[in-house]
Design an enzyme around this catalytic site. Structure first.
Site, PDB file in Angstrom:
ATOM      1  N   HIS A 192       0.835  -1.216   0.000  1.00  0.00           N
ATOM      2  CA  HIS A 192       0.000   0.000   0.000  1.00  0.00           C
ATOM      3  C   HIS A 192       0.866   1.261   0.000  1.00  0.00           C
ATOM      4  O   HIS A 192       0.865   2.043   0.950  1.00  0.00           O
ATOM      5  CB  HIS A 192      -1.005   0.016   1.154  1.00  0.00           C
ATOM      6  CG  HIS A 192      -0.538  -0.594   2.440  1.00  0.00           C
ATOM      7  ND1 HIS A 192       0.523  -0.106   3.154  1.00  0.00           N
ATOM      8  CD2 HIS A 192      -0.996  -1.658   3.134  1.00  0.00           C
ATOM      9  CE1 HIS A 192       0.704  -0.834   4.231  1.00  0.00           C
ATOM     10  NE2 HIS A 192      -0.220  -1.785   4.245  1.00  0.00           N
ATOM     11  N   HIS A 199      -6.076  -2.074  13.401  1.00  0.00           N
ATOM     12  CA  HIS A 199      -4.807  -1.831  14.089  1.00  0.00           C
ATOM     13  C   HIS A 199      -4.975  -1.610  15.584  1.00  0.00           C
ATOM     14  O   HIS A 199      -4.132  -0.998  16.234  1.00  0.00           O
ATOM     15  CB  HIS A 199      -4.052  -0.688  13.408  1.00  0.00           C
ATOM     16  CG  HIS A 199      -3.524  -1.095  12.075  1.00  0.00           C
ATOM     17  ND1 HIS A 199      -2.408  -1.881  11.917  1.00  0.00           N
ATOM     18  CD2 HIS A 199      -4.010  -0.885  10.821  1.00  0.00           C
ATOM     19  CE1 HIS A 199      -2.208  -2.113  10.632  1.00  0.00           C
ATOM     20  NE2 HIS A 199      -3.175  -1.526   9.954  1.00  0.00           N
ATOM     21  N   ASP A 204      -5.168  -7.065   0.952  1.00  0.00           N
ATOM     22  CA  ASP A 204      -5.117  -6.735   2.390  1.00  0.00           C
ATOM     23  C   ASP A 204      -6.320  -7.371   3.089  1.00  0.00           C
ATOM     24  O   ASP A 204      -7.036  -6.739   3.866  1.00  0.00           O
ATOM     25  CB  ASP A 204      -5.097  -5.225   2.610  1.00  0.00           C
ATOM     26  CG  ASP A 204      -4.327  -4.820   3.872  1.00  0.00           C
ATOM     27  OD1 ASP A 204      -4.071  -5.699   4.708  1.00  0.00           O
ATOM     28  OD2 ASP A 204      -3.999  -3.634   4.009  1.00  0.00           O
TER      29      ASP A 204
END
Length: 566
Positions: free
Chosen positions: A271, A319, A359
């Site tokens: 990315h 995250h 992803d």
């Protein structure tokens, strides 16, 4: 004898000069070459050509192909051509003209009693997709990817562990062994990346020897200059690739620090725009270096009016951030920038970004790599017009550029292009057939190693294959020993020499990655532009070779809701 183009296309598919629209996009392709001999076309069915003594010869199995795909329109990085495609022993044996060489001219693909036939008339044939940014969070991803036309998955993880939810790392020999054993269960080519974050070589070497085909550096584990340098040194020694998610917070240095730590060595930057993570706001500069192999992940593909809002929520979850902590919110907001996402669209169209991946479940959708690629191509066609190299009334060059982003270029990057990544003789027969109206959205048939692994299929109790409900189902190459014979597990040369397949009792065919460390961006097909990138630290505006890169977000996309009403 004469036949109209319309009648010919209805019977045998389009030929030279005919144009085909891809799904509901504004991308049109034009057939560049037809390998057939007019009047000698082969086609299966009642009253058709492939019958004993006609298009089918008396040759034995050793002299004929196992499977023949007739009259298919191939889209690949090397061309857009009409051909018969012969498969044998799990590989692509020939591309050209099929038939009975005893009675037909110019035949290079012999048909016999041992040949199965797949009708490719009016269909598009592509190589299976390669997704190189997989978080192996759940095994159900694999079937989802397969049904979208992806046949190779590269990444890391151990299941829904917190580390895997954020990073593509299969950490350590024990986890690597368990994941390699699990890979035997799936009709999918799979390769695992180990954790690359360590400042001494030994913890990385043991992962490569355990089977890792590459190492992943991730900021959540600490992508410091020391770990980057060490990881690349180990990769150079063992010929495996390194992928990196750089330091968004600029804690251990700025983008220049990280690029300096590369020391000119080959690396795959995930990315590379930065919304998925990386030095804020200017990791996008990396795409201008010859040793950097840049990719995108699909949630920013293409830039739309919803992209920014969606990303903030995704980031908090993936995250392990807390929306009640101001610093966590600031971290998230620093990564999501309209200006760099808009520039990413254009950099893909210029060939400066070379690959697109998913992803999966970690800020990306595993089943949408192919669709998002073509949505980006269509958006750029509408906003920027034809590319240099496109022909009059066709988008052939743009189509070749974009298909390379999820087929041959990821294969080259990760050292597997000798096995997969294109429709070429000698390659593993991982192939996808599409109806043009559904191209890039819903494949009709997915082949793995020359056998049908997945397909659209109707009611199994019906009298014919087509009655509703029609949906994707695994086929015979997804079961039993067939999946072991038709799919590959990729490992390192060091793991092969260490006897890992035998030690773990692996059943799938084993293939070794090679040539990972001498790849340069100039080796990435149709996607080798090396711009000088500048990012304004205040406005985030991006310039390439002094030219401002900006495009408006899309309000409406093709290949979207009209295809998913059922």
């Amino acid at each position: 004898m004469k036949i109209s183009r319309e009648a010919y296309a209805d019977m045998f598919g389009p030929t030279v000069g005919d144009k085909v629209r891809l799904a509901d996009t504004e991308l049109w392709i034009e057939v560049e070459k037809d390998f057939t001999t007019y009047g000698e076309e082969v086609k299966f069915g009642g009253g058709k050509v492939i019958r004993d003594g006609m298009g089918q010869s008396q040759l034995l199995a050793a002299e004929v192909v196992d499977t023949l795909i007739t009259n298919a329109l191939i889209i690949d990085h090397w061309g857009i051509v009409k051909a018969d495609v012969g498969l044998k022993d799990g590989r692509i044996a020939a591309i050209g003209k099929a038939g009975n060489p005893d009675i037909q001219p110019d035949v290079n693909i012999a048909i016999g009693a041992s040949t199965e036939v797949i009708a490719g008339e009016g269909m598009i044939l592509t190589a299976g997709g390669i997704d190189t940014h997989i978080h192996f969070i759940c095994p159900q991803q694999i079937e989802e990817a397969l049904m979208s036309g992806v046949t190779t998955m590269i990444g890391g993880g151990t299941g829904p562990a917190t580390g895997t939810n954020a990073t593509t790392c299969t950490s350590g020999p024990w986890h690597m062994a368990r994941m390699l054993q699990a890979a035997d269960a799936f009709a999918m080519n799979i390769g695992f990346t180990g954790k690359g974050n360590a400042s001494l070589p030994e913890p990385l070497i043991e992962q490569v020897k355990a089977g890792a085909i590459g190492l992943k550096l991730h900021e959540d584990w600490g992508s410091t200059p020391a770990s980057i340098d060490n990881c690349l040194s180990v990769a150079d020694e063992y010929d495996v690739q390194v992928a990196i998610h750089t330091d968004t917070l600029n804690e251990s240095g700025f983008v220049e620090t990280t690029l300096g730590a590369f020391k000119g060595r080959t690396i795959h930057t995930y990315h590379t725009e930065g919304a998925g993570g990386g030095h804020a706001p200017d990791i996008i500069k990396a795409c201008g270096l010859a040793n950097v192999l840049p990719s995108s992940t699909n949630p920013t593909r293409p830039f739309t009016r919803n992209t920014i809002d969606e990303h903030l929520d995704m980031l908090m979850v993936c995250h392990h951030l807390d929306p009640s902590i101001a610093e966590d919110v600031a971290f998230a907001e620093s990564r999501i920038r309209r200006e760099t996402i808009a520039a990413e669209d254009i950099l893909h169209d210029l060939g400066a970004f070379s690959m697109i991946s998913s992803d999966s479940q970690a800020m990306g959708r595993v089943g949408e790599v192919v669709t998002r690629t073509w949505q980006t191509a269509d958006k750029m066609h509408k906003q920027r017009g034809p590319l240099p190299g496109d022909g009059p009334g066709n988008s052939n060059f743009r189509v070749k550029r974009y298909i390379a982003k999820y087929t041959i270029n990821p294969a080259i990057t990760h050292g597997i292009s000798h096995e997969v990544g294109s429709v070429e003789v000698g390659k593993w027969a991982d192939l996808v057939l599409w109806r043009p109206a559904f191209f890039g959205v819903k494949p009709t048939l997915i082949l793995k190693g020359g056998a049908i692994a997945a397909s659209l299929m109707g009611d199994a109790n019906a009298s014919i294959p087509t009655p509703q409900p029609v949906h994707y189902r695994p086929m015979f190459a997804s079961f039993g020993g067939s999946r072991h014979a038709t799919s590959l597990t990729f490992i390192s040369q060091a793991a092969l020499e260490a006897g890992v397949p035998e030690q773990l009792g692996l059943k799938k065919r084993i293939a070794v990655v090679k040539g990972c460390r001498n790849v340069q961006k100039t080796d990435l097909i149709h996607n080798d532009y090396l711009p000088d990138i500048e990012v304004d630290p205040q406005t985030y505006q991006v310039k390439a070779d002094g030219v401002l890169l900006w495009c408006e977000p899309a309000d409406v996309l093709p290949m979207a809701q009209r295809y998913f009403l059922f």
